[in-house]
Design a protein around this motif. Sequence first.
Motif, PDB file in Angstrom:
ATOM      1  N   MET A   1      74.360  56.722 -29.142  1.00 37.18           N
ATOM      2  CA  MET A   1      75.526  56.512 -29.743  1.00 37.18           C
ATOM      3  C   MET A   1      75.886  55.211 -28.966  1.00 37.18           C
ATOM      4  O   MET A   1      75.892  55.005 -27.703  1.00 37.18           O
ATOM      5  N   ALA A   2      76.448  54.100 -29.912  1.00 30.83           N
ATOM      6  CA  ALA A   2      76.922  52.805 -29.314  1.00 30.83           C
ATOM      7  C   ALA A   2      77.913  53.142 -28.222  1.00 30.83           C
ATOM      8  O   ALA A   2      78.789  54.032 -28.076  1.00 30.83           O
ATOM      9  N   ALA A   3      77.818  52.283 -27.309  1.00 33.54           N
ATOM     10  CA  ALA A   3      78.616  52.360 -26.002  1.00 33.54           C
ATOM     11  C   ALA A   3      80.233  52.479 -26.450  1.00 33.54           C
ATOM     12  O   ALA A   3      80.981  53.336 -26.000  1.00 33.54           O
TER      13      ALA A   3
ATOM     14  N   MET B   1      79.924  53.658 -18.160  1.00 31.52           N
ATOM     15  CA  MET B   1      80.270  52.499 -19.301  1.00 31.52           C
ATOM     16  C   MET B   1      79.701  51.551 -18.447  1.00 31.52           C
ATOM     17  O   MET B   1      79.024  50.414 -19.047  1.00 31.52           O
ATOM     18  N   GLY B   2      80.027  50.984 -17.167  1.00 32.51           N
ATOM     19  CA  GLY B   2      79.415  50.036 -16.389  1.00 32.51           C
ATOM     20  C   GLY B   2      78.068  50.017 -16.308  1.00 32.51           C
ATOM     21  O   GLY B   2      77.393  48.816 -16.586  1.00 32.51           O
ATOM     22  N   ARG B   3      77.628  51.226 -16.282  1.00 31.57           N
ATOM     23  CA  ARG B   3      75.881  51.247 -16.016  1.00 31.57           C
ATOM     24  C   ARG B   3      75.453  50.759 -17.466  1.00 31.57           C
ATOM     25  O   ARG B   3      74.395  50.151 -17.436  1.00 31.57           O
ATOM     26  N   ALA B   4      75.807  51.183 -18.332  1.00 35.63           N
ATOM     27  CA  ALA B   4      75.319  50.980 -19.953  1.00 35.63           C
ATOM     28  C   ALA B   4      75.323  49.653 -20.180  1.00 35.63           C
ATOM     29  O   ALA B   4      74.593  48.924 -20.698  1.00 35.63           O
ATOM     30  N   TYR B   5      76.563  48.963 -19.841  1.00 36.10           N
ATOM     31  CA  TYR B   5      76.653  47.365 -20.098  1.00 36.10           C
ATOM     32  C   TYR B   5      75.624  46.601 -19.168  1.00 36.10           C
ATOM     33  O   TYR B   5      75.150  45.497 -19.703  1.00 36.10           O
ATOM     34  N   HIS B   6      75.552  47.012 -17.757  1.00 35.59           N
ATOM     35  CA  HIS B   6      74.720  46.380 -17.107  1.00 35.59           C
ATOM     36  C   HIS B   6      73.156  46.378 -17.673  1.00 35.59           C
ATOM     37  O   HIS B   6      72.526  45.302 -17.454  1.00 35.59           O
ATOM     38  N   GLU B   7      73.075  47.665 -17.919  1.00 37.80           N
ATOM     39  CA  GLU B   7      71.431  47.759 -18.644  1.00 37.80           C
ATOM     40  C   GLU B   7      71.129  46.819 -19.877  1.00 37.80           C
ATOM     41  O   GLU B   7      70.267  46.425 -20.086  1.00 37.80           O
ATOM     42  N   ASP B   8      72.344  46.686 -20.538  1.00 40.16           N
ATOM     43  CA  ASP B   8      72.145  45.581 -21.697  1.00 40.16           C
ATOM     44  C   ASP B   8      72.288  44.158 -21.432  1.00 40.16           C
ATOM     45  O   ASP B   8      72.454  43.210 -22.335  1.00 40.16           O
ATOM     46  N   GLY B   9      72.313  43.846 -19.985  1.00 40.31           N
ATOM     47  CA  GLY B   9      72.569  42.531 -19.752  1.00 40.31           C
ATOM     48  C   GLY B   9      74.119  42.109 -19.970  1.00 40.31           C
ATOM     49  O   GLY B   9      74.303  40.745 -19.631  1.00 40.31           O
ATOM     50  N   ASP B  10      75.028  42.658 -20.292  1.00 39.83           N
ATOM     51  CA  ASP B  10      76.287  42.344 -20.475  1.00 39.83           C
ATOM     52  C   ASP B  10      77.309  42.493 -19.040  1.00 39.83           C
ATOM     53  O   ASP B  10      77.806  43.393 -18.980  1.00 39.83           O
TER      54      ASP B  10
ATOM     55  N   VAL C   1      81.508  51.153  -6.218  1.00 37.79           N
ATOM     56  CA  VAL C   1      81.575  49.844  -5.441  1.00 37.79           C
ATOM     57  C   VAL C   1      80.301  49.413  -5.314  1.00 37.79           C
ATOM     58  O   VAL C   1      80.474  48.123  -5.580  1.00 37.79           O
ATOM     59  N   LEU C   2      79.330  49.917  -4.978  1.00 39.27           N
ATOM     60  CA  LEU C   2      77.968  49.244  -4.857  1.00 39.27           C
ATOM     61  C   LEU C   2      77.490  48.681  -6.237  1.00 39.27           C
ATOM     62  O   LEU C   2      76.929  47.662  -6.508  1.00 39.27           O
ATOM     63  N   ALA C   3      77.617  49.638  -7.153  1.00 35.31           N
ATOM     64  CA  ALA C   3      77.547  49.034  -8.663  1.00 35.31           C
ATOM     65  C   ALA C   3      78.199  48.103  -9.144  1.00 35.31           C
ATOM     66  O   ALA C   3      77.874  46.908  -9.937  1.00 35.31           O
ATOM     67  N   LEU C   4      79.518  47.781  -8.917  1.00 39.00           N
ATOM     68  CA  LEU C   4      80.203  46.753  -9.190  1.00 39.00           C
ATOM     69  C   LEU C   4      79.907  45.583  -8.324  1.00 39.00           C
ATOM     70  O   LEU C   4      79.565  44.551  -9.036  1.00 39.00           O
ATOM     71  N   LEU C   5      79.614  45.295  -7.113  1.00 42.77           N
ATOM     72  CA  LEU C   5      78.815  44.483  -6.391  1.00 42.77           C
ATOM     73  C   LEU C   5      77.896  43.834  -6.996  1.00 42.77           C
ATOM     74  O   LEU C   5      77.295  42.634  -7.153  1.00 42.77           O
ATOM     75  N   ARG C   6      76.939  44.821  -7.439  1.00 37.38           N
ATOM     76  CA  ARG C   6      75.503  44.503  -8.019  1.00 37.38           C
ATOM     77  C   ARG C   6      75.783  43.456  -9.138  1.00 37.38           C
ATOM     78  O   ARG C   6      74.939  42.600  -9.572  1.00 37.38           O
ATOM     79  N   SER C   7      76.723  44.310 -10.141  1.00 36.77           N
ATOM     80  CA  SER C   7      76.810  43.491 -11.380  1.00 36.77           C
ATOM     81  C   SER C   7      77.519  42.149 -11.397  1.00 36.77           C
ATOM     82  O   SER C   7      77.442  41.240 -12.016  1.00 36.77           O
ATOM     83  N   ALA C   8      78.507  42.124 -10.240  1.00 38.95           N
ATOM     84  CA  ALA C   8      79.208  40.987 -10.015  1.00 38.95           C
ATOM     85  C   ALA C   8      78.053  39.682  -9.516  1.00 38.95           C
ATOM     86  O   ALA C   8      78.314  38.799  -9.804  1.00 38.95           O
ATOM     87  N   PHE C   9      77.165  40.295  -8.744  1.00 38.07           N
ATOM     88  CA  PHE C   9      76.178  39.408  -8.329  1.00 38.07           C
ATOM     89  C   PHE C   9      75.283  38.682  -9.406  1.00 38.07           C
ATOM     90  O   PHE C   9      75.032  37.620  -9.635  1.00 38.07           O
ATOM     91  N   TYR C  10      74.853  39.859 -10.433  1.00 41.99           N
ATOM     92  CA  TYR C  10      74.075  39.370 -11.538  1.00 41.99           C
ATOM     93  C   TYR C  10      75.011  38.459 -12.381  1.00 41.99           C
ATOM     94  O   TYR C  10      74.288  37.526 -13.084  1.00 41.99           O
ATOM     95  N   ARG C  11      76.256  38.607 -12.598  1.00 48.29           N
ATOM     96  CA  ARG C  11      76.873  37.766 -13.337  1.00 48.29           C
ATOM     97  C   ARG C  11      76.975  36.561 -12.682  1.00 48.29           C
ATOM     98  O   ARG C  11      76.940  35.497 -13.420  1.00 48.29           O
ATOM     99  N   ALA C  12      77.248  36.341 -11.542  1.00 53.80           N
ATOM    100  CA  ALA C  12      77.158  35.021 -10.686  1.00 53.80           C
ATOM    101  C   ALA C  12      75.839  34.100 -10.763  1.00 53.80           C
ATOM    102  O   ALA C  12      76.073  32.956 -10.587  1.00 53.80           O
ATOM    103  N   VAL C  13      74.762  35.044 -10.829  1.00 55.35           N
ATOM    104  CA  VAL C  13      73.571  34.266 -10.464  1.00 55.35           C
ATOM    105  C   VAL C  13      72.801  34.519 -11.936  1.00 55.35           C
ATOM    106  O   VAL C  13      72.042  35.760 -11.828  1.00 55.35           O
TER     107      VAL C  13
END
Length: 258
Positions: free
Chosen positions: A174-176, A212-221, A242-254
């Motif tokens: 199912m779409a996110a 939802m955050g995990r799903a979008y992270h896996e999609d590269g969004d 919190v750790l997932a947020l920091l990880r996605s924020a890092f991927y967004r910044a780099v």
Amino acid sequence: MVSEPVSVVVPYSPTYTPESMLEEARETVADQTVPTELIVIDDVDTGPADARNAGLDRAETRYVAFLDADDLWAPDKLDRQLDRMAETGAGLCVQGSPTTLDDFVYDVFVGDLSAVTSSILVDTERVSVRFETGLDRGEDLLYVLEAATEAGVCCCPDLFSRRRHGRSMMATEMAADTYLGHAKRFGYLVSQRVPAAQPYLPIYYTQLYTDMGRAYHEDGDYERAVTYFSRAVRISPHPVSVLALLRSAFYRAVPFVP
């Protein structure tokens, strides 16, 4: 031993389940040690809730059980449940360990008790609720939460076994955004109809937004991943979120991070 007859509702669609699996499910109904009335609902394209409600309407017995066409029952499943319901006075029986109503609500709403449909046995003289149409996910969980609240719940172990395959409804993706819409509607309906679940709403939405955050992270969004992880953290700063947020924020910044 209670030997009440039981109507058994089996929604079926060849789109999702091979006919051979349906026949094997039928055999586990025939092997029960109590009288059964088998009701196969083969017009399930409008949704599983509609099919199960149609089965409830067609049933001619006080007790009604539900079985997914790709699952199998233990031979004494109904026998043990009827005895347990007679002992406890509960109007609903599902697979699980003995529990209180509050713990049951927690386990179904935000815990690990998510596979319940093929274990449901309900006393229709005490339970009046129906399956909610329009929910593609969670209509069975909402049903057991409402039924347990209305008439009490009891549990028995080892009632059925699940079989998953490539054509099953559980295997379809199912779409996110669609999933989020159904999950929010489910959460809203639970909050309105199951008072015992209200203390667990923050946990539910923390889990939902983290997923939802995990799903979008896996999609590269990573932008949307940060958005949903941030929502989760604002509700409850759980270390996982919190750790997932920091990880996605890092991927967004780099952006060069794979």
